[in-house]
Design an enzyme around this catalytic site. Structure first.
Site, PDB file in Angstrom:
ATOM      1  N   LYS A   1       0.570  -1.204  -0.136  1.00 10.23           N
ATOM      2  CA  LYS A   1      -0.263  -0.189   0.445  1.00 10.23           C
ATOM      3  C   LYS A   1       0.950   1.067  -0.263  1.00 10.23           C
ATOM      4  CE  LYS A   1      -4.029  -1.657   0.400  1.00 10.23           C
ATOM      5  NZ  LYS A   1      -5.346  -1.668  -1.369  1.00 10.23           N
TER       6      LYS A   1
ATOM      7  N   GLU B   1      -9.960   5.449   2.805  1.00 13.38           N
ATOM      8  CA  GLU B   1     -11.103   4.840   4.033  1.00 13.38           C
ATOM      9  C   GLU B   1     -10.305   3.972   4.048  1.00 13.38           C
ATOM     10  OE1 GLU B   1     -10.845   4.866   0.584  1.00 13.38           O
ATOM     11  OE2 GLU B   1      -9.447   3.191   0.030  1.00 13.38           O
TER      12      GLU B   1
ATOM     13  N   SER C   1       1.784  -9.991  -0.662  1.00 10.24           N
ATOM     14  CA  SER C   1       1.287  -8.154  -0.565  1.00 10.24           C
ATOM     15  C   SER C   1       1.751  -7.293   0.936  1.00 10.24           C
ATOM     16  CB  SER C   1       0.067  -7.753  -1.086  1.00 10.24           C
ATOM     17  OG  SER C   1      -1.088  -8.519  -0.519  1.00 10.24           O
TER      18      SER C   1
END
Lengths: 263, 406
Positions: free
Chosen positions: B95, B117, B384
């Site tokens: 991210k 969010e 990830s």
């Protein structure tokens, strides 16, 4: 001229603004919404916006969100909206449907337009569909003789106001503030400027919505716009009962006729 | 090819990937997405912006991330497996790539406030981190259900100076957090950038989020060529909204012999209806500003997704994935909560790497895919994120607090 245009023309002939009242279909139940909407017609709403309850109403504040959730948990189905529209028409009212786009997509854009027209509905207000993405709806509305009410906002550029006014018919919905639906205490200072910007591009009637809850606010808006749109306040009134709905409609109907006294 | 070089796979000027994508948002937001698109078009070719982004990826996020071979895990997959270690990035997942890029764009646009969010909290933590680094105000919307299952991440965000607002509407998960962020954005758009966390939403988000994550695939391709001497047979990644997957897929998208495999959250099993496998079991619709596959009922009401992984618990998916599915360039299949948790435990035990439960879906996918490739096959799995945030879930699932063993 469409029947929606006629509503605005008739109000203009009386030197006043049109009163547009919103309530979600199916709130609190399908028959309950039919009763309230009849009261709104009888008490002076010139045009009815029948809301279509949706799971993800990103343009709505807490009041209408809660109403939509209540309607959906009471078992509201999309096809019920046509019965609600029919009952408004039978009561002598004129109705358009305000809906997020996904339920229409899922129903089928042409099928939805066909069934809305058959129920006596006059058009659609589409809060999350801009003309840029509306090719299917342009075709379906033409095919079934429905009005297309798109929205403009204080953030809209001149080019977009021009383009959106051209794509619209019946009237253009001007959102008075940057924000979501919900009653507010004062009329936005951005609203008169936005209406004036629309007037520079188009002669289409302009309705102003977002935040209106009283006859005094309606009178203020009637001083510069062709229509006054009231939503959350009707939902709150419906939570209190039929007398409150009728009293609010009467107060607002008086307001849209009082512009001259205010201005 | 550079990370920001336009590709033949870019959307058209209005953000359409074939019939997917576009802008299904209120008119009030069009000016903001237009501004963002124009700013990104300038930034992507501005050496100063690209240089600053690359510097932050290297000196702050810790890139390039490693490519680690996982031989003992691979024994269970029946084929050779390499892991792209996005779990080693600062804040613990991929991210950070996107938030650094968008936070820099926010500064370029002269905006001072960022909203975001978050589902699992990884994007919220990454956003709060970037805002702390670059001096931006930060508000994170998080479904109330998720604040309960990811309490540690709520604390991290608050420590980093962000305001975390639990969202109590709708299903109280990721989709409702996005709704609430959109409502904030339409109200405060002048001074606020909505730092969307996945490759979904209205144009230009699917494009720019993808581009900020393309670094994953660019690095992975170079690394696998160096370590294995050839391209992999398949690249495997989990898909919720789809940002880590689209980032690694793009490194290999023009290598026609490399299969691109997205693994969706199958929840209790797709046949039970309790899942989040949008591409497997959804249908076309518009959600959160774009046309894509969505999970919906016959009335077009969006249905709730279910996954043991908060980060995959989303009833939509980025529009480019819908396009890649339709044209057959990528393939998507689900794994269940149980399969993902088995893979979570297996990687921890065999390789000493605790993966995020999101990434464990990709690992479970690799275990399913591996046997068909055989011992000469080669897989790259996008790991990830790391699993530290998932310990509460693991404790409950495996009964680790009661002397249980995964």
């Amino acid at each position: 001229m469409s029947l929606v245009s006629d509503v605005f023309a008739a109000a203009k002939a009386e030197s006043r603004a049109a009163l547009v009242g919103y309530l979600p279909a199916g709130f609190p139940t399908v028959s309950g919404s039919q009763d309230y909407l009849r009261s709104m017609v009888e008490a002076g709403c010139d045009l009815i916006e029948v809301g279509l309850p949706y799971s993800d109403p990103v343009m709505d504040g807490p009041t209408i969100q809660a109403a939509a959730e209540q309607a959906l948990s009471a078992g509201f189905r999309v096809r019920d909206v046509f019965d609600v529209v029919s009952s408004v028409a039978e009561a002598g009212g004129r109705a358009v449907v305000m809906t997020y786009w996904n339920p229409v997509l899922k129903y089928g854009v042409d099928a939805f337009a066909r069934d809305l027209a058959a129920a006596g509905g006059l058009g659609l207000i589409t809060p999350d569909l801009v003309p840029d993405e509306a090719d299917d709806w342009m075709a379906a509305s033409e095919a079934h003789g429905l009005d297309r009410v798109f929205l403009v906002a204080p953030s809209s550029t001149e080019d977009r106001i021009d383009m959106t006014a051209r794509a619209s018919s019946g009237f253009l919905y001007a959102t008075a503030v940057m924000g979501v639906t919900g009653a507010r205490d004062v009329v936005s200072s951005q609203a008169p400027e936005l209406v004036a910007r629309v007037r520079a591009h188009s002669s289409i009637p302009v309705g102003v919505g977002l935040g209106v809850k009283s006859g005094a606010q309606a009178a203020e808006i009637a001083g510069f716009a062709d229509g006054v749109i009231v939503g959350s306040a009707f939902v709150s009134a419906a939570n209190e009962g039929d007398a409150a709905v009728r009293a609010l409609a009467a107060d607002l109907a008086k307001g849209v006729r009082s512009a001259a006294a205010i201005v | 090819m550079g990370q920001f070089t336009p590709t033949p796979h870019d959307p058209d000027a209005r953000g359409h990937f074939g019939p997917w994508g576009g802008r299904f948002v209120p008119e009030a937001l069009i000016a903001a997405v237009d501004e963002l698109a124009a700013e990104y078009d300038k930034a992507r070719i501005d050496p100063e912006f690209v240089g600053e982004f690359k510097r932050l990826l290297k000196d702050f996020a810790g890139r390039p991330s490693l490519l680690t071979e996982a031989p003992k895990f691979a024994e269970h997959a029946g084929t050779r497996v390499f892991l792209k270690r996005e779990d080693l990035n600062h804040t613990g997942s991929h991210k950070i790539n996107n938030v650094l890029g968008q936070a820099l764009l926010t500064k370029r646009m002269g905006k001072k406030r960022v909203i975001a969010e978050t589902g699992a909290g990884q994007h919220g933590v990454a956003t709060a981190t970037a805002c702390a680094l670059l001096g931006l105000d930060c508000v994170v919307y998080m479904g109330e259900v998720d604040t309960e299952r990811q309490g540690l991440n709520v604390a991290r965000m608050r420590l980093l100076g962000a305001e975390v607002i639990p969202v109590k509407s709708g299903s109280r998960t990721l989709k409702d957090a996005i709704n609430e962020a959109l409502r904030d954005w339409v109200t405060n758009v002048d001074e606020t950038h909505y730092l969307l966390g996945t490759a979904a939403g209205p144009h230009p988000f699917p494009l720019l989020v993808r581009d900020f994550h393309r670094i994953i695939g660019i690095e992975a391709r170079e690394q696998i060529l160096e370590k294995a001497g050839r391209l992999p047979d398949a690249v495997v990644a989990c898909v919720g909204g789809g940002s880590n997957a689209i980032g690694i897929f793009h490194g290999f998208i023009d290598d026609q012999d490399v299969r691109l495999v997205g693994i969706e959250p199958g929840g209790a099993g797709v046949e039970t209806g309790s899942h989040g496998a949008t591409l497997t079991a959804g249908s076309p619709g518009s959600l959160h500003g774009a046309m894509s596959y969505v999970m919906q009922d016959e009335d077009g009401q969006i249905t709730e997704a279910h996954s043991i992984s908060a980060g995959l618990d989303y009833p939509g998916v980025g529009p480019e994935h819908s396009h890649l599915k339709d044209i057959g360039r990528a393939e998507y299949f689900p794994v269940t909560d149980a399969e993902a948790m088995d893979a979570f435990a297996l990687l921890s035990r065999t390789e000493g790497i605790i993966p995020a439960i999101e990434s464990s879906h990709a690992l479970a996918g690799a275990l399913k895919l591996g046997p068909s490739l055989g011992p000469d096959g080669l897989l790259v799995v996008n790991l990830s994120g790391r699993g530290d945030k998932d310990m509460d879930t693991a404790v409950k699932y495996f009964g680790l607090g009661d002397g249980g063993q995964a």
